[in-house]
Design a protein around this motif. Sequence first.
Motif, short mmCIF file in Angstrom:
data_model
loop_
_atom_site.label_atom_id
_atom_site.label_comp_id
_atom_site.label_asym_id
_atom_site.label_seq_id
_atom_site.Cartn_x
_atom_site.Cartn_y
_atom_site.Cartn_z
N VAL A 212 0.83 -1.21 0.00
CA VAL A 212 0.00 0.00 0.00
C VAL A 212 0.86 1.26 0.00
N GLY A 213 2.00 1.23 0.69
CA GLY A 213 2.86 2.41 0.70
C GLY A 213 4.08 2.18 1.57
N ARG A 214 5.14 2.93 1.32
CA ARG A 214 6.33 2.84 2.16
C ARG A 214 6.04 3.59 3.46
N THR A 215 6.73 3.25 4.53
CA THR A 215 6.41 3.83 5.84
C THR A 215 6.50 5.36 5.82
N TRP A 216 7.46 5.90 5.05
CA TRP A 216 7.62 7.35 5.06
C TRP A 216 6.56 8.07 4.22
N GLU A 217 5.76 7.27 3.47
CA GLU A 217 4.69 7.90 2.69
C GLU A 217 3.37 7.94 3.46
N LEU A 218 3.33 7.25 4.61
CA LEU A 218 2.07 7.10 5.34
C LEU A 218 2.08 7.96 6.60
N GLN A 219 0.98 8.67 6.82
CA GLN A 219 0.84 9.44 8.06
C GLN A 219 -0.19 8.76 8.94
N LYS A 220 0.03 8.82 10.27
CA LYS A 220 -0.88 8.18 11.21
C LYS A 220 -1.74 9.22 11.91
N LYS A 221 -3.02 8.87 12.09
CA LYS A 221 -3.89 9.76 12.87
C LYS A 221 -4.73 8.87 13.78
N PRO A 222 -4.73 9.13 15.10
CA PRO A 222 -5.48 8.26 16.00
C PRO A 222 -6.99 8.41 15.82
N VAL A 223 -7.68 7.31 16.03
CA VAL A 223 -9.15 7.33 15.95
C VAL A 223 -9.68 6.40 17.04
N THR A 224 -10.80 6.76 17.63
CA THR A 224 -11.40 5.92 18.67
C THR A 224 -12.54 5.12 18.07
N CYS A 225 -12.52 3.82 18.30
CA CYS A 225 -13.58 2.94 17.79
C CYS A 225 -14.82 3.14 18.66
N THR A 226 -15.98 3.23 18.01
CA THR A 226 -17.21 3.44 18.78
C THR A 226 -18.17 2.26 18.63
N PHE A 227 -17.64 1.09 18.21
CA PHE A 227 -18.52 -0.06 18.03
C PHE A 227 -18.96 -0.68 19.35
N CYS A 228 -18.18 -0.43 20.42
CA CYS A 228 -18.62 -0.88 21.74
C CYS A 228 -18.14 0.14 22.77
N GLU A 229 -18.47 -0.08 24.03
CA GLU A 229 -18.17 0.92 25.05
C GLU A 229 -16.69 0.95 25.44
N ALA A 230 -15.88 -0.01 24.96
CA ALA A 230 -14.46 -0.06 25.36
C ALA A 230 -13.68 1.13 24.81
#
Length: 308
Positions: A212-230
């Motif tokens: 899909v891409g080399r590590t330096w081409e990918l940026q990370k953004k945190p997201v919280t899963c809302t499928f359950c209360e955890a």
Amino acid sequence: MVTLTINDMEVKVPRGTTVLDAARQAGFFIPTFCHEPQLTGFGACRICVVEIPGMRNLPASCVTEVAPGMRVYTESPAVVEARRTILELILANHPLDCLTCEKNGDCRLQDYCFRYGVKSSSFSGARHEYPLEDDNPYIIRDMNKCILCGKCVRTCAQVPGRAVIDYAYRGFNTKIAAPMDTPLGESDCVYCGRCVSVCPVGALSYKRLQGVGRTWELQKKPVTCTFCEAGCQFNLLYKDGKVVGVVTTAPGQGRPLCLKGRLGLELLYVENPQPPQLKKDGVFQPVSWAEALGLEGILEKIAAQKQD
Ligand code: SF4
Ligand code: SF4
Ligand code: SF4
Ligand code: FES
């Protein structure tokens, strides 16, 4: 508090602090492979050794506690020589496959070899030729690249509490394996991806992110899963402004993560996500998104209510 010197700088840290943490707090670099702050100490890889006059050998800083008056040298000639030898021993049985490795650019082995100028190994001998393990739709295991740091083993046991993998065999044949050395696809793995998130090299990777891409081409953004209360935390991977994948965060961030959450976030954020697969009668099969997300019954009920 304990007062010690690290590279001749006076440092004060709480009693019980490891030499590794004290050095890092003081801004000194120490490499680590098997250490993970959220997991129990292991002290296996020895790449984190330091010199402490008065101690017979070079101790592993990640499992050595500070003591009053201790003098620590993090990069003395003896330390550098020991680290170079460890890296050469690893390279003696490691495929130098960096050009096509998914981990290229985010690999500790690569980074440390660069730092210490290790280009090849002066040791020669037998090499492993394990087949690539990609019998399941989510995780690829290349045990030829495994450096036996054991982080995946401790993570699987201590974070999702599964203990699906462990050390198997002995000596040169030591390997991380599922019970009876069966492929991961035949084990009780739940594909939470925690082990992938801690692997310091390219031994574990996400199958859905291959190419899909080399590590330096990918940026990370945190997201919280809302499928359950955890409320588990994942990272969205962006390339050219588009979300191209969802990955598990490191162990300390959030709770054990489920495959359902990761697939749900893929459906939500990734353009044209690959179809999900679930195991039925012991065999992985493509399933609908409703089935993968456990929404089948709910969708049928909604459809029935609409008809009423
Ligand atoms: S695991 Fe690291 S050192 Fe090994 S081939 Fe991949 S990038 Fe290179
Ligand atoms: S994906 Fe999760 S359950 Fe499977 S081996 Fe890795 S940590 Fe264990
Ligand atoms: S698979 Fe990765 S995390 Fe597990 S022991 Fe090997 S190098 Fe370490
Ligand atoms: S990081 Fe300290 S022994 Fe592995």
